[in-house]
Design an enzyme around this catalytic site. Structure first.
Site, short mmCIF file in Angstrom:
data_model
loop_
_atom_site.label_atom_id
_atom_site.label_comp_id
_atom_site.label_asym_id
_atom_site.label_seq_id
_atom_site.Cartn_x
_atom_site.Cartn_y
_atom_site.Cartn_z
N HIS A 129 1.60 4.55 -2.86
CA HIS A 129 1.74 6.01 -2.73
C HIS A 129 3.08 6.47 -3.30
O HIS A 129 3.16 7.48 -3.98
CB HIS A 129 1.68 6.43 -1.25
N HIS A 186 0.83 -1.21 0.00
CA HIS A 186 0.00 0.00 0.00
C HIS A 186 0.87 1.27 0.00
O HIS A 186 0.66 2.16 -0.82
CB HIS A 186 -0.90 -0.06 1.24
N GLU A 187 1.84 1.34 0.90
CA GLU A 187 2.69 2.54 0.96
C GLU A 187 3.50 2.69 -0.33
O GLU A 187 3.75 3.81 -0.79
CB GLU A 187 3.61 2.51 2.18
ZN LIG Z 1 -2.32 5.11 2.41
#
Ligand SMILES: [Zn+2]
Ligand SMILES: *[C@@H]1O[C@H](CO)[C@@H](O)[C@H](O)[C@H]1NC(C)=O
Ligand SMILES: *[C@@H]1O[C@H](CO)[C@@H](O)[C@H](O)[C@H]1NC(C)=O
Ligand SMILES: *[C@@H]1O[C@H](CO)[C@@H](O)[C@H](O)[C@H]1NC(C)=O
Ligand SMILES: *[C@@H]1O[C@H](CO)[C@@H](O)[C@H](O)[C@H]1NC(C)=O
Length: 302
Positions: free
Chosen positions: A219, A215-216
């Site tokens: 980003h 998830h990170e």
């Molecule tokens: Zn996030």
């Protein structure tokens, strides 16, 4: 009165100048504050206004697809990864992550990114005993430890992924990341900081299968949350094939639809807030976006 206002506005101006802009977006999600530990505490939040600014910049700089016609899409783009394991002592609980867990984590990342044509190569692990960093590096950097940590440890350039593991004192924060568009101005802050207990092989569900890093990294590659903007109107996450939703989802709900039209909320998407075992996809639109983002800001040919 006027003098007071001037003073206040110049103080505001000074404080805005003193804090790197990238840091202003790291707010603690409200839900996460109310119920620390239970819900996914990703700190990579961005206001709709700032997302809009970055989007204009991105659309202006984005290189034309014709430049990438010769890229062989059967060969993945490989991003070098430098791991910085911050620890307070040489035990697993103290942050000294066992080698096999790092390996499991990189396997999860590469499997999760398989459909995108991006792969990650773990180049090296730096282990640092620093109790203060391990315990006190935080989302909002109250103790101002993040900058010295990153200044000392960061390796490579815009196309290099630096990962730092700390404990966040188990306060509920799982991680935060820097966006590609911030690299030019805040290169030393680039990278991802995650909680060491989120790696696969840790005993405590629901955030122990390595999806925090997936998830990170989303980003870090230029993706927003699928609920970005927290509204059924507006640009959302700037990706066409992720159904717009106005509220983040936790756990693994059987079906939710927070915005009329466009389909159910993408609860299985890596960029929502659901549990690790609930997440399993990036869409084609997200794949296109992340490629454009890293071509534009990270100098990666994909
Ligand atoms: Zn996030
Ligand atoms: C593209 O990469 C694949 C896998 O590495 C290789 O088999 C193929 O020959 C390459 N194609 C071209 C046109 O270079
Ligand atoms: C190492 O640090 C962890 C985390 O604070 C602590 O629980 C553990 O007791 C420490 N172990 C030693 C041997 O100091
Ligand atoms: C990616 O998927 C392909 C096709 O399913 C498979 O052959 C390959 O091993 C996968 N690679 C990784 C890193 O999971
Ligand atoms: C580290 O964090 C603890 C707990 O929040 C705090 O009491 C302490 O003052 C911090 N230490 C430093 C040196 O910032």
């Amino acid at each position: 009165m006027i003098i007071n206002q001037l003073l206040i506005s110049s103080l505001l101006f000074l404080s805005v100048q003193a804090i790197p802009r990238g840091l202003l977006d790291r707010r603690v999600p409200p839900d996460f504050k109310r119920d620390p530990g239970r819900q996914r505490g990703c700190g990579t939040l961005i206001s709709p206004d700032r997302a809009d600014d970055l989007e204009n910049q991105f659309q202006g700089l984005k290189p034309p697809p014709s430049l990438f016609l010769a890229v062989n899409h059967s060969t993945p783009a490989v991003i070098p990864v430098y791991w910085h394991a911050i620890a307070e002592n040489k035990t697993a609980e103290g942050g000294w992550i066992p080698k096999h867990q790092l390996k499991l984590q990189m396997d999860v990342m590469n499997a999760d990114y398989n459909s995108t044509g991006i792969q990650f190569h773990h180049v090296s692990t730096t282990r640092v005993i620093n109790k203060l960093w391990f315990r006190n590096v935080t989302l909002n950097d109250e103790d101002q430890l993040e900058l010295p940590m990153k200044k000392r440890l960061r390796r490579g350039d815009a196309g290099t992924l630096n990962i730092y593991t700390v404990s966040f004192q188990n306060d509920g924060t799982l991680g935060f990341a820097a966006y590609p568009a911030d690299y030019n101005q805040y290169s030393v802050y680039d990278g991802i900081v995650i909680r060491y207990t989120t790696l696969p092989g840790n005993p405590t569900p629901p955030y122990n299968l390595g999806r925090t890093l997936t998830h990170e990294t989303g980003h870090w590659l230029g993706l927003y949350h699928t609920f970005q903007g927290e509204s059924c109107d507006g640009p959302g996450d700037y990706v066409d094939d992720t159904p717009q939703h106005s509220v983040e989802n936790f756990g693994c709900p059987s079906s939710v639809d927070t915005c009329v039209g466009g389909g159910d909320d993408p609860i299985h998407n890596f960029m929502d807030y659901t549990d690790d075992d609930c997440m399993n996809q990036f869409t084609l639109g997200q794949t296109d976006r992340l490629k454009d983002q890293i071509r534009t800001f990270r100098n990666i040919t994909v």
